[in-house]
Write a protein that holds these residues in place. Structure first.
Motif, short mmCIF file in Angstrom:
data_model
loop_
_atom_site.label_atom_id
_atom_site.label_comp_id
_atom_site.label_asym_id
_atom_site.label_seq_id
_atom_site.Cartn_x
_atom_site.Cartn_y
_atom_site.Cartn_z
N LYS A 198 1.95 -3.23 4.38
CA LYS A 198 1.30 -2.89 5.64
C LYS A 198 0.22 -3.91 5.99
O LYS A 198 -0.43 -4.45 5.09
CB LYS A 198 0.67 -1.50 5.54
N PRO A 199 0.03 -4.15 7.28
CA PRO A 199 -1.09 -5.00 7.70
C PRO A 199 -2.41 -4.38 7.26
O PRO A 199 -2.62 -3.18 7.44
CB PRO A 199 -0.97 -5.04 9.22
N THR A 200 -3.27 -5.19 6.68
CA THR A 200 -4.54 -4.72 6.13
C THR A 200 -5.67 -5.64 6.55
O THR A 200 -5.49 -6.86 6.63
CB THR A 200 -4.47 -4.67 4.58
N VAL A 233 -10.29 0.53 -1.65
CA VAL A 233 -10.34 1.15 -0.34
C VAL A 233 -11.38 2.27 -0.33
O VAL A 233 -11.76 2.78 0.72
CB VAL A 233 -8.95 1.69 0.08
N ASP A 234 -11.85 2.68 -1.50
CA ASP A 234 -12.78 3.79 -1.66
C ASP A 234 -14.21 3.25 -1.70
O ASP A 234 -14.58 2.53 -2.62
CB ASP A 234 -12.47 4.56 -2.95
N ASN A 238 0.86 -1.19 0.00
CA ASN A 238 0.00 0.00 0.00
C ASN A 238 0.89 1.24 0.00
O ASN A 238 1.56 1.51 0.97
CB ASN A 238 -0.91 -0.01 1.23
N GLY A 239 0.90 1.93 -1.12
CA GLY A 239 1.73 3.13 -1.22
C GLY A 239 3.21 2.83 -1.19
O GLY A 239 4.00 3.62 -0.66
N SER A 283 -5.04 -0.23 6.89
CA SER A 283 -6.27 0.20 6.23
C SER A 283 -7.28 -0.93 6.19
O SER A 283 -6.96 -2.09 6.46
CB SER A 283 -5.97 0.67 4.80
N VAL A 284 -8.52 -0.55 5.83
CA VAL A 284 -9.59 -1.51 5.57
C VAL A 284 -9.86 -1.48 4.08
O VAL A 284 -10.10 -0.41 3.51
CB VAL A 284 -10.87 -1.17 6.35
N MET A 285 -9.81 -2.64 3.44
CA MET A 285 -10.06 -2.71 2.00
C MET A 285 -11.19 -3.68 1.73
O MET A 285 -11.52 -4.53 2.56
CB MET A 285 -8.79 -3.14 1.26
#
Length: 638
Positions: A482-484, A554-555, A477-478, A520-522
């Motif tokens: 990262k943990p998601t 994610v949106d 991510n970016g 984040s939440v995806m």
């Protein structure tokens, strides 16, 4: 219980002890196991539904078929050396059981091929282990000989000479890692597993309960899997109980079969229990908030009091809508499960307990607590009599004992176990003499702050209303990994509902203390558990996302817009099918009756199609008001 086997026994324990005593005094081989398993010829071994008929097979009839199959297999395998490995690639069926024993009787070691593995890995295993013959359901393999079950059963040449039995079987690992492990078990290993099962019967009143003088186990788990082979088949087959076979594994077929055949025992993986649990709450919520609160209140009372009498009285209708009242004992195993799910089944009047095992060590423990409060903690209990548990400095469970595999073959390398402790790499804790599974060491996620996250454990603490599935994993991510928290939602979810789900997910991360650790939440609308899997495989999910074969977002606005487009397209297709028209003729605001000339019968067809596709029930008052694609879509999304 009057007649349980050969001879009259006043109690289940008397029958079990007598048969175990004779087994212990035998030479402890698969041949000896076979003799004991099929000694009670008149007992019903298998039931299955064929239309309106229930077809039964006795242990004696099955044994006769095994002998005939072995006589026909011998001439077909005359060029294969005694003791060679023979692959068995078939789905659950009575024929699988017959082929399994016939292979052993002909002097070959059956390799129980995992149907959930892809062709490339299966082919590699066959070549690495010089497997020259596979008995299959018709699928061809890259080896010297592939025979279907019918090829053998219909063969005309027979051989009645008695050959020396083989005394090893090979179980494949479940395939959660890249390398497939082959776990080799002797007859003696399984004798100890069966002796341990007798200890369970002695220690649990619930497991030996019959319904209308019958004990029937649902054949749900794959027979090639250690859970299905050891706990489901060997434990109960040795005591000549009845197996109920499924026509298919559609949810409606499973529930119908359980009720029609009066199944008493169900062993399954967490995925099964989670689906039943989620479906229950989905239906309850459709009946309104008052019903939801009434149900929650009843569950709280049942959990607090642990009263089976209250549970049976208060939740009779619930049990009628799930499995009915014949089910007496259920085991979950093969992965982490939320204590809330276990507590639910125990609160409504069933008996669900947690167990532990692996392809490499067999089934090694089951929680035998009698009180629901203790069962609801999710413990896997204490190790069986012939099993040893210990925990190393990394918190990983080590398992040894006489019932574990004798050796493990992986990539051509052989590891001899010989009862020595095997590192499962499962993280555990010991509390008041009982063991609790915390997840896999190789699944541990390192957070941005360096914190170790155990995804199995953390997922069991999370509850997300509206989510089909979810799992914690590492995603890029970016430019950083990262943990998601990846959440699967219905592909037709509305934007407002998607925002609610995201808010709930973020709130849950805050509640369990992971808000600053999980990036984040995806969202995705694609299944996290594949058809060939028992549980989410985080490594494979991450690979699918990386190579673009699984889409995520994610949106919430973008996601909802995409999911909404899919909903409209699907609904236009259902309109076209009901009206026997081309989809190009169906516009989003065309009236079903006035513009498209639909009849009442066409509308009834449409309603049934929509109900089957989306699981949505239409109130009577709405049947005449929903007339366009747009109106149906709005109703479904709400």
């Amino acid at each position: 219980m009057s007649k349980l086997g050969t001879g009259d026994y006043k109690t289940v324990n008397g029958y079990v002890n007598g048969k175990i005593r004779a087994l212990t005094e035998s030479n402890r081989t698969f041949e000896a196991l076979y003799g004991f398993m099929f000694s009670e010829r008149e007992n019903i071994m298998a039931e299955r539904s064929e239309g309106h008929r229930v077809v039964s097979t006795t242990y004696g009839e099955c044994r006769d078929d095994i002998e005939r199959l072995a006589e026909r297999l011998k001439p077909l395998t005359s060029d294969i050396a005694h003791g060679a490995v023979v692959g068995l690639y078939m789905d659950n069926s009575l024929e699988w059981i017959k082929a399994f024993w016939a292979i052993l009787e002909c002097g070959f070691s059956p390799l129980l091929m995992n149907l959930r593995l892809d062709d490339d890995r299966l082919t590699a295993v066959l070549k690495e282990n010089d497997v020259k013959l596979v008995i299959s359901d018709g699928k061809k393999f890259d080896c010297a000989i592939t025979l279907s079950y019918d090829d053998i059963a219909n063969a005309t040449e027979t051989a009645t000479d008695k050959s020396e039995w083989a005394d090893e079987i090979i179980v494949m690992s479940s395939g959660t890692s890249e390398k497939v492990k082959l776990c080799v078990y002797s007859g003696e290993n399984f004798v100890y597993q069966i002796r341990d099962s007798a200890r369970i019967i002695a220690g649990s009143k619930q497991i030996k309960k019959h319904y209308r003088n019958r004990l029937k186990l649902l054949v749900f788990l794959p027979l090639y899997h250690i859970f299905g082979l050891a706990a489901m088949y060997m434990w109960f087959g040795f005591f000549s109980r009845t197996f109920v076979f499924l026509k298919d594994i559609r949810p409606e077929t499973i529930l119908y079969t359980i009720k029609r055949h009066k199944v008493t025992h169900i062993f399954a993986v967490p995925l099964f229990w989670n689906k039943v649990y989620n479906e229950f709450w989905k239906k309850i919520k459709e009946r309104g908030e008052k019903t939801v609160e009434k149900c929650r209140k009843g569950l709280r009372i049942a959990k607090k009091t642990g009263s089976k009498t209250f549970s049976k009285l208060a939740f009779g209708e619930v049990r009628d809508n799930i499995f009915g009242d014949s089910v007496k004992f259920m085991i979950t195993g093969g992965g982490a499960i939320s204590p809330d799910v276990i507590a639910f089944f125990n609160a409504i009047g069933y008996h669900l307990t947690n167990g532990y095992g692996m392809s490499e060590v067999g089934i090694t423990s089951v929680d035998l607590s009698r009180r629901p409060k203790k069962l609801n903690t999710g413990s896997v209990g204490k190790p069986f009599a012939h099993v040893n548990y210990s925990i190393n400095e990394n918190g990983e469970l080590l398992v040894g004992g006489k019932s574990a595999a004798t050796r493990i073959i992986c990539g051509g390398e052989i590891t001899e176990l010989g009862g020595k402790p095997y590192n499962t790499h499962d993280l555990v804790k010991l509390h008041k003499g009982k063991y609790y599974m915390l997840g896999r060491r190789d699944d541990v996620i390192i957070g941005e702050d360096g914190e170790n996250i155990n995804p199995d454990y953390e997922e069991s603490r999370i509850s997300i209303a509206g989510a089909e599935e979810f799992c914690l994993l590492c995603l890029e991510n970016g430019g950083a990994v990262k943990p998601t928290l990846l959440v699967r939602v219905n592909r037709y979810v509305s934007e407002s509902r998607l925002k609610e789900i995201k808010h709930t997910a973020e709130s849950e991360l805050v509640r369990i203390g992971l808000a600053g650790t999980v990036g984040s939440v995806m969202f995705t609308s694609e299944p996290l558990v594949g058809e060939d899997e028992f549980k989410p495989n985080r490594r494979r999910i991450a690979e699918r996302i990386a190579n673009g074969s699984m889409s995520i977002s994610v949106d919430t606005e973008v996601s909802a817009e995409r999911f909404g487009d899919e909903l409209y397209a699907k609904m236009r297709g259902l309109f076209a099918a009901a009206l026997n028209k081309d989809e190009s003729e169906i516009t989003d605001n065309a009236h079903f009756f006035f513009d498209l000339a639909g009849t009442s019968l066409d509308y009834f067809t449409l309603i049934n199609s929509v109900r089957n596709e989306f699981g949505v029930e239409f109130p009577v008052s709405d049947k005449g008001s929903l007339s366009t694609v747009s109106e149906f879509c709005d109703f479904i999304r709400k």
